[in-house]
Design a protein around this motif. Structure first.
Motif, PDB file in Angstrom:
ATOM      1  N   ARG A 158       0.841  -1.195   0.000  1.00 45.26           N
ATOM      2  CA  ARG A 158       0.000   0.000   0.000  1.00 45.26           C
ATOM      3  C   ARG A 158       0.876   1.245   0.000  1.00 45.26           C
ATOM      4  O   ARG A 158       1.924   1.266   0.624  1.00 45.26           O
ATOM      5  CB  ARG A 158      -0.921   0.000   1.210  1.00 45.26           C
ATOM      6  N   SER A 159       0.407   2.293  -0.661  1.00 48.89           N
ATOM      7  CA  SER A 159       1.172   3.527  -0.820  1.00 48.89           C
ATOM      8  C   SER A 159       1.057   4.437   0.397  1.00 48.89           C
ATOM      9  O   SER A 159       0.401   4.108   1.382  1.00 48.89           O
ATOM     10  CB  SER A 159       0.674   4.288  -2.051  1.00 48.89           C
ATOM     11  N   GLU A 160       1.648   5.618   0.262  1.00 48.97           N
ATOM     12  CA  GLU A 160       1.660   6.608   1.343  1.00 48.97           C
ATOM     13  C   GLU A 160       0.269   7.146   1.651  1.00 48.97           C
ATOM     14  O   GLU A 160       0.084   7.840   2.654  1.00 48.97           O
ATOM     15  CB  GLU A 160       2.595   7.766   1.003  1.00 48.97           C
ATOM     16  N   ALA A 161      -0.721   6.830   0.853  1.00 50.62           N
ATOM     17  CA  ALA A 161      -2.086   7.253   1.133  1.00 50.62           C
ATOM     18  C   ALA A 161      -2.695   6.455   2.285  1.00 50.62           C
ATOM     19  O   ALA A 161      -3.705   6.863   2.853  1.00 50.62           O
ATOM     20  CB  ALA A 161      -2.949   7.110  -0.116  1.00 50.62           C
ATOM     21  N   MET A 162      -2.081   5.320   2.634  1.00 50.64           N
ATOM     22  CA  MET A 162      -2.610   4.476   3.708  1.00 50.64           C
ATOM     23  C   MET A 162      -2.047   4.917   5.057  1.00 50.64           C
ATOM     24  O   MET A 162      -0.855   4.854   5.291  1.00 50.64           O
ATOM     25  CB  MET A 162      -2.261   3.002   3.459  1.00 50.64           C
ATOM     26  N   ARG A 163      -2.924   5.338   5.906  1.00 52.76           N
ATOM     27  CA  ARG A 163      -2.567   5.759   7.258  1.00 52.76           C
ATOM     28  C   ARG A 163      -2.472   4.524   8.148  1.00 52.76           C
ATOM     29  O   ARG A 163      -3.166   3.542   7.948  1.00 52.76           O
ATOM     30  CB  ARG A 163      -3.686   6.705   7.733  1.00 52.76           C
ATOM     31  N   VAL A 164      -1.593   4.580   9.163  1.00 47.42           N
ATOM     32  CA  VAL A 164      -1.441   3.493  10.135  1.00 47.42           C
ATOM     33  C   VAL A 164      -1.827   4.020  11.513  1.00 47.42           C
ATOM     34  O   VAL A 164      -1.335   5.070  11.934  1.00 47.42           O
ATOM     35  CB  VAL A 164       0.012   2.960  10.157  1.00 47.42           C
ATOM     36  N   GLN A 165      -2.714   3.313  12.177  1.00 45.90           N
ATOM     37  CA  GLN A 165      -3.084   3.682  13.541  1.00 45.90           C
ATOM     38  C   GLN A 165      -2.157   2.963  14.508  1.00 45.90           C
ATOM     39  O   GLN A 165      -1.952   1.759  14.420  1.00 45.90           O
ATOM     40  CB  GLN A 165      -4.530   3.315  13.857  1.00 45.90           C
ATOM     41  N   VAL A 166      -1.598   3.723  15.452  1.00 45.85           N
ATOM     42  CA  VAL A 166      -0.730   3.168  16.496  1.00 45.85           C
ATOM     43  C   VAL A 166      -1.373   3.507  17.831  1.00 45.85           C
ATOM     44  O   VAL A 166      -1.459   4.683  18.199  1.00 45.85           O
ATOM     45  CB  VAL A 166       0.696   3.759  16.417  1.00 45.85           C
ATOM     46  N   GLY A 167      -1.843   2.489  18.533  1.00 41.95           N
ATOM     47  CA  GLY A 167      -2.536   2.737  19.786  1.00 41.95           C
ATOM     48  C   GLY A 167      -3.811   3.523  19.536  1.00 41.95           C
ATOM     49  O   GLY A 167      -4.371   3.505  18.444  1.00 41.95           O
ATOM     50  N   ASP A 168      -4.254   4.225  20.577  1.00 43.83           N
ATOM     51  CA  ASP A 168      -5.495   4.989  20.449  1.00 43.83           C
ATOM     52  C   ASP A 168      -5.276   6.429  20.027  1.00 43.83           C
ATOM     53  O   ASP A 168      -6.233   7.127  19.701  1.00 43.83           O
ATOM     54  CB  ASP A 168      -6.239   4.986  21.795  1.00 43.83           C
ATOM     55  N   TYR A 223       1.575   8.346   8.659  1.00 42.75           N
ATOM     56  CA  TYR A 223       1.602   8.090   7.221  1.00 42.75           C
ATOM     57  C   TYR A 223       2.988   7.617   6.806  1.00 42.75           C
ATOM     58  O   TYR A 223       3.851   8.429   6.507  1.00 42.75           O
ATOM     59  CB  TYR A 223       1.243   9.350   6.432  1.00 42.75           C
ATOM     60  N   PRO A 224       3.223   6.303   6.784  1.00 47.00           N
ATOM     61  CA  PRO A 224       4.498   5.823   6.227  1.00 47.00           C
ATOM     62  C   PRO A 224       4.473   5.967   4.709  1.00 47.00           C
ATOM     63  O   PRO A 224       3.422   6.179   4.112  1.00 47.00           O
ATOM     64  CB  PRO A 224       4.529   4.344   6.634  1.00 47.00           C
ATOM     65  N   ASP A 225       5.645   5.835   4.096  1.00 50.35           N
ATOM     66  CA  ASP A 225       5.721   5.933   2.643  1.00 50.35           C
ATOM     67  C   ASP A 225       5.138   4.699   1.963  1.00 50.35           C
ATOM     68  O   ASP A 225       4.534   4.808   0.898  1.00 50.35           O
ATOM     69  CB  ASP A 225       7.163   6.181   2.202  1.00 50.35           C
ATOM     70  N   PHE A 243      -8.499  -2.965   9.610  1.00 54.15           N
ATOM     71  CA  PHE A 243      -8.638  -1.513   9.552  1.00 54.15           C
ATOM     72  C   PHE A 243      -9.309  -0.996  10.815  1.00 54.15           C
ATOM     73  O   PHE A 243     -10.137  -1.680  11.421  1.00 54.15           O
ATOM     74  CB  PHE A 243      -9.451  -1.107   8.320  1.00 54.15           C
ATOM     75  N   ALA A 244      -8.962   0.222  11.176  1.00 53.66           N
ATOM     76  CA  ALA A 244      -9.514   0.861  12.366  1.00 53.66           C
ATOM     77  C   ALA A 244     -10.868   1.478  12.042  1.00 53.66           C
ATOM     78  O   ALA A 244     -11.306   1.481  10.890  1.00 53.66           O
ATOM     79  CB  ALA A 244      -8.544   1.935  12.865  1.00 53.66           C
ATOM     80  N   SER A 281      -7.390   3.540   7.860  1.00 49.41           N
ATOM     81  CA  SER A 281      -6.375   3.448   8.916  1.00 49.41           C
ATOM     82  C   SER A 281      -6.045   1.989   9.173  1.00 49.41           C
ATOM     83  O   SER A 281      -6.846   1.247   9.744  1.00 49.41           O
ATOM     84  CB  SER A 281      -6.872   4.103  10.214  1.00 49.41           C
ATOM     85  N   LEU A 282      -4.869   1.589   8.744  1.00 50.48           N
ATOM     86  CA  LEU A 282      -4.419   0.213   8.843  1.00 50.48           C
ATOM     87  C   LEU A 282      -3.942  -0.103  10.256  1.00 50.48           C
ATOM     88  O   LEU A 282      -3.251   0.705  10.880  1.00 50.48           O
ATOM     89  CB  LEU A 282      -3.276   0.005   7.847  1.00 50.48           C
ATOM     90  N   LEU A 283      -4.309  -1.274  10.746  1.00 49.80           N
ATOM     91  CA  LEU A 283      -3.908  -1.690  12.098  1.00 49.80           C
ATOM     92  C   LEU A 283      -2.784  -2.712  12.112  1.00 49.80           C
ATOM     93  O   LEU A 283      -2.109  -2.849  13.124  1.00 49.80           O
ATOM     94  CB  LEU A 283      -5.115  -2.285  12.841  1.00 49.80           C
ATOM     95  N   ASN A 284      -2.585  -3.446  11.019  1.00 45.00           N
ATOM     96  CA  ASN A 284      -1.676  -4.588  11.076  1.00 45.00           C
ATOM     97  C   ASN A 284      -0.626  -4.658   9.959  1.00 45.00           C
ATOM     98  O   ASN A 284      -0.474  -5.685   9.306  1.00 45.00           O
ATOM     99  CB  ASN A 284      -2.481  -5.892  11.117  1.00 45.00           C
ATOM    100  N   PRO A 285       0.137  -3.594   9.751  1.00 45.56           N
ATOM    101  CA  PRO A 285       1.206  -3.718   8.753  1.00 45.56           C
ATOM    102  C   PRO A 285       2.280  -4.688   9.245  1.00 45.56           C
ATOM    103  O   PRO A 285       2.576  -4.753  10.438  1.00 45.56           O
ATOM    104  CB  PRO A 285       1.764  -2.298   8.653  1.00 45.56           C
ATOM    105  N   ALA A 286       2.850  -5.449   8.323  1.00 39.47           N
ATOM    106  CA  ALA A 286       3.970  -6.336   8.656  1.00 39.47           C
ATOM    107  C   ALA A 286       5.293  -5.634   8.359  1.00 39.47           C
ATOM    108  O   ALA A 286       6.284  -5.819   9.062  1.00 39.47           O
ATOM    109  CB  ALA A 286       3.876  -7.626   7.853  1.00 39.47           C
TER     110      ALA A 286
END
Length: 157
Positions: A67-77, A82-84, A94-95, A101-106
């Motif tokens: 997934r590209s930089e358009a995908m946000r990652v949620q960390v905690g609450d 926004y990673p690259d 997803f959150a 908002s992605l919850l489980n990137p590897a």
């Protein structure tokens, strides 16, 4: 607190999630504080595009998705980053607020620049390490031929 940009707003997580899609630029969220993400350089954009293509081809036929930089990652609450690039394997989680908002990137990939280097290698890396699903964080330097990886092991990072 990110060193890359001045704080612009203070919002609740729900306010941030409702407000952020209406903006022309992306914003990260840290403990209620909202920070605009600076635009990237041509070198960063080229690197991110090349890495996306390479990962896409390498992961074809697996259960992993780039997934590209358009995908946000949620960390905690109370952190939205926004990673690259991100890679998930298996079903993506997803959150709240839909599939934004992605919850489980590897794997998380950050393309480093002079303006974001300290933040990416410091606080942002620390936040990514706190996500249980993250197995690797790849840092690719946009100014020199250098890449570094942080990898989760049985002993830690």
């Amino acid at each position: 607190m990110p060193a890359v940009a001045a704080r612009t707003l203070v919002l609740t997580p729900d306010e941030y999630l409702a407000w952020e899609p209406t903006q022309d630029v992306r914003h990260e969220f840290h403990h209620g504080e909202v920070y605009p993400m600076p635009g990237g350089t041509s070198a960063q954009a080229e690197l991110a595009a090349a890495l996306t293509a390479l990962l896409y081809v390498a992961l074809r036929g697996t259960d992993c998705t780039v997934r590209s930089e358009a995908m946000r990652v949620q960390v905690g609450d109370d952190h939205y980053l926004y990673p690259d690039l991100t890679v998930t394997c298996g079903e993506a989680a997803f959150a709240r607020g839909g599939r934004t908002s992605l919850l489980n990137p590897a794997l998380v990939v950050e393309v480093l620049s002079p303006s974001t280097r300290s933040y990416d290698l410091g606080e942002k890396f620390e936040l990514y390490r706190s996500v249980e699903s993250v197995q690797e964080v790849l840092f690719v330097d946009s100014e020199r031929r250098q890449a570094d990886v942080g990898r989760r092991t049985a002993e830690g990072w």
